[in-house]
Design an enzyme around this catalytic site. Structure first.
Site, PDB file in Angstrom:
ATOM      1  N   TYR A   1       1.344   5.618   5.870  1.00 52.03           N
ATOM      2  CA  TYR A   1       1.490   5.744   4.580  1.00 52.03           C
ATOM      3  C   TYR A   1       0.517   7.930   4.333  1.00 52.03           C
ATOM      4  CZ  TYR A   1       3.842   1.326   4.317  1.00 52.03           C
ATOM      5  OH  TYR A   1       4.355   0.091   4.581  1.00 52.03           O
TER       6      TYR A   1
ATOM      7  N   HIS B   1      12.768  -2.104   7.363  1.00 57.61           N
ATOM      8  CA  HIS B   1      11.737  -2.776   6.984  1.00 57.61           C
ATOM      9  C   HIS B   1      11.322  -4.333   6.461  1.00 57.61           C
ATOM     10  CE1 HIS B   1       8.146  -0.283   5.317  1.00 57.61           C
ATOM     11  NE2 HIS B   1       7.676  -2.635   4.956  1.00 57.61           N
TER      12      HIS B   1
ATOM     13  N   SER C   1      -1.023  -1.151  11.049  1.00 53.79           N
ATOM     14  CA  SER C   1      -1.020  -1.305  10.033  1.00 53.79           C
ATOM     15  C   SER C   1      -2.089  -0.830   9.007  1.00 53.79           C
ATOM     16  CB  SER C   1       0.044  -2.041   9.313  1.00 53.79           C
ATOM     17  OG  SER C   1      -0.170  -1.750   7.987  1.00 53.79           O
TER      18      SER C   1
ATOM     19  N   THR D   1       5.689   5.945   8.185  1.00 52.95           N
ATOM     20  CA  THR D   1       6.467   5.048   7.641  1.00 52.95           C
ATOM     21  C   THR D   1       7.495   5.648   6.069  1.00 52.95           C
ATOM     22  OG1 THR D   1       5.615   2.480   8.459  1.00 52.95           O
ATOM     23  CG2 THR D   1       7.156   2.815   6.634  1.00 52.95           C
TER      24      THR D   1
ATOM     25  N   LYS E   1       9.017   6.344  10.960  1.00 56.52           N
ATOM     26  CA  LYS E   1       9.516   4.434  11.345  1.00 56.52           C
ATOM     27  C   LYS E   1      10.910   3.802   8.918  1.00 56.52           C
ATOM     28  CE  LYS E   1       7.835  -0.054  10.684  1.00 56.52           C
ATOM     29  NZ  LYS E   1       8.273  -0.590   9.860  1.00 56.52           N
TER      30      LYS E   1
HETATM   31  C1  FNR Z   1       6.147  -5.356   7.370  1.00 60.85           C
HETATM   32  N1  FNR Z   1       6.358  -4.477   7.320  1.00 60.85           N
HETATM   33  C2  FNR Z   1       5.803  -2.684   7.330  1.00 60.85           C
HETATM   34  N2  FNR Z   1       5.969  -1.578   7.235  1.00 60.85           N
HETATM   35  C3  FNR Z   1       5.366  -0.612   8.003  1.00 60.85           C
HETATM   36  O1  FNR Z   1       5.457   1.066   8.653  1.00 60.85           O
HETATM   37  N3  FNR Z   1       3.912  -0.691   7.419  1.00 60.85           N
HETATM   38  C4  FNR Z   1       3.313  -2.050   6.947  1.00 60.85           C
HETATM   39  O2  FNR Z   1       1.916  -2.016   6.732  1.00 60.85           O
HETATM   40  C5  FNR Z   1       4.240  -3.057   6.256  1.00 60.85           C
HETATM   41  N4  FNR Z   1       3.771  -4.299   6.399  1.00 60.85           N
HETATM   42  C6  FNR Z   1       4.827  -5.638   6.914  1.00 60.85           C
HETATM   43  C7  FNR Z   1       3.890  -6.976   6.888  1.00 60.85           C
HETATM   44  C8  FNR Z   1       4.361  -7.858   6.387  1.00 60.85           C
HETATM   45  C9  FNR Z   1       4.308  -9.314   6.115  1.00 60.85           C
HETATM   46  C10 FNR Z   1       5.702  -7.879   7.297  1.00 60.85           C
HETATM   47  C11 FNR Z   1       7.211  -8.834   7.732  1.00 60.85           C
HETATM   48  C12 FNR Z   1       6.730  -6.352   7.906  1.00 60.85           C
HETATM   49  C13 FNR Z   1       7.856  -4.224   8.558  1.00 60.85           C
HETATM   50  C14 FNR Z   1       7.812  -4.529   9.631  1.00 60.85           C
HETATM   51  O3  FNR Z   1       6.726  -3.164  10.190  1.00 60.85           O
HETATM   52  C15 FNR Z   1       8.936  -4.114  10.577  1.00 60.85           C
HETATM   53  O4  FNR Z   1       9.270  -2.901   9.951  1.00 60.85           O
HETATM   54  C16 FNR Z   1       9.454  -5.356   9.918  1.00 60.85           C
HETATM   55  O5  FNR Z   1       8.810  -6.143   9.985  1.00 60.85           O
HETATM   56  C17 FNR Z   1      10.286  -5.540  10.913  1.00 60.85           C
HETATM   57  O6  FNR Z   1      11.488  -7.328  10.670  1.00 60.85           O
HETATM   58  P1  FNR Z   1      11.843  -8.020  11.549  1.00 60.85           P
HETATM   59  O7  FNR Z   1      11.432  -8.322  13.007  1.00 60.85           O
HETATM   60  O8  FNR Z   1      10.504  -8.767  10.704  1.00 60.85           O
HETATM   61  O9  FNR Z   1      12.982  -8.918  11.568  1.00 60.85           O
END
Ligand code: FNR
Length: 354
Positions: A132, A259, A108, A158, A235
């Site tokens: 981003y 997300h 990330s 994203t 995404k």
């Molecule tokens: C995320 N997600 C996320 N997505 C992204 O594109 N950039 C990011 O920095 C983050 N940061 C982030 C932090 C935390 C703590 C979580 C839980 C999630 C979203 C992540 O990539 C993903 O889309 C979801 O977490 C998928 O769902 P599940 O597997 O957590 O149910």
């Protein structure tokens, strides 16, 4: 390693016991009343597996390819920020665990280990970088250059965070970056300070809403394509309309995601919209899915419905909170074993049969 932890839910329950409340809530929480968050999990149960018999599944192969690269399993790690909140080794530990098992890791932008540190920690693992688009485009461009130089193989853009979702737990907890941590991809203190400033609620919301470019449009994908030769994965796609626009924009893959229920509450579960998106895209680009994947049977269902890969968001964080790199490996091993078992029990030899 505690032998009682035998499934991903066990690791989440353990994290609940050991993490500070605001950290656990940040990782676990979703937007609004968390209906989408809950639905991501339960929607999988609407799909049933029809097992076939007597098809010789003595040899099972769970490996596959993604954007032409070999991976040991069609399960990758989704980008998530602030891993050092879960464990002091942070993203480096997550990436090392992924490398050890041949699993794709997505770093990330909001990581607490830098692009270069993670590349050094896991030089042989397949890595993608998530970006981003900042109001100051130069910030995004610099990140892309660094990811290219450090050997990341794709850019995950994203697109579902023009503004941050309203995450009530973070607002209640006044969640902000702990004083001993920084955003490792940014040297300027300004961005880190924004994440620490939580006087109006969540520091994360403060950061995103100040710096991310909410004016982004489809034509900006052409700008991104023009400044990198890396494949682009979009995404955060949840509709057929947007999936088709993504294909038209010439991206290499579409990542179906809400997300993890952290952005707009009230959207469909990602598994629910997957079939219609797969049908409309008709094989023109690869399609991935995340959101609520917690068991090998979930992986099987997503693949059966046309996803090439699934990604895990929270589960690796629960592993990290348990025992760093070892815990992430354990979590990955659990779901890999479950997936392999599902192949055997459904009479499939590989993801090609799913
Ligand atoms: C995320 N997600 C996320 N997505 C992204 O594109 N950039 C990011 O920095 C983050 N940061 C982030 C932090 C935390 C703590 C979580 C839980 C999630 C979203 C992540 O990539 C993903 O889309 C979801 O977490 C998928 O769902 P599940 O597997 O957590 O149910």
């Amino acid at each position: 390693m505690n032998i009682n932890l035998v499934c991903i839910q066990d690791f989440e329950d353990h994290a609940f016991k050991v993490l500070p409340r605001s950290a656990f809530d940040f990782f676990r929480g979703g937007a609004g009343q968390e209906t989408t968050l809950a639905y991501n999990n339960t929607a999988f149960s609407k799909f049933k597996i029809r097992p076939r018999c007597l098809k010789n599944v003595a040899q099972r192969d769970i490996s596959t390819t993604v954007l032409g690269e070999k991976v040991s399993v069609p399960i990758g790690i989704a980008p998530s920020s602030l891993h050092k909140i879960a464990h002091p080794d942070g993203e480096c530990a997550t990436a090392r665990a992924a490398q050890a098992l041949g699993v794709l890791y997505t770093l990330s932008t909001g990581a607490t280990c830098s692009i270069e540190e993670v590349a050094e920690a896991a030089p042989n693992g397949l890595k993608w970088f998530q970006i981003y688009v900042y109001k100051n485009r130069k910030i995004t461009e610099d990140l892309i250059r660094r990811a290219e130089k450090a050997g990341y193989k794709a850019l995950v853009v994203t697109v579902d965070v023009p503004v941050v979702g309203i995450r009530l737990a973070d607002i209640r907890n006044r969640f902000s970056l702990p004083p001993h941590l920084g955003l490792a991809n940014f040297e300027d203190r300004n961005s880190t300070d924004l994440m620490r400033s939580n006087k109006d609620g969540s520091g994360l919301a403060n950061y995103v809403n100040s710096l991310f470019d909410a004016s982004l449009e489809w034509r900006d994908i052409q700008w991104l394509k023009g400044i990198t030769s890396l494949p682009i994965v979009l995404k955060g796609i949840l509709t057929v309309e947007d999936a088709l626009l993504a294909v038209e924009a010439g991206v290499e893959a579409v990542w179906v995601s809400n997300h993890g229920g952290r952005q707009l509450d009230g959207t469909p579960a990602s598994i629910e919209v997957l079939p219609e998106i797969v049908k409309a895209v008709d094989g023109k680009v690869e399609i991935y899915l995340d959101g609520g994947v917690r068991e090998g049977t979930d992986v099987f269902k997503a693949l059966a419905l046309g996803a090439r890969m699934v990604f895990l968001g929270r589960p690796p964080l629960w592993g990290l909170a348990h025992s760093g790199e070892e815990g992430v490996e354990k979590v990955l091993q659990i779901i890999m074993n479950e997936f392999e078992s599902t192949l055997g029990l459904s009479d499939s030899k590989s993801d090609q049969d799913v």
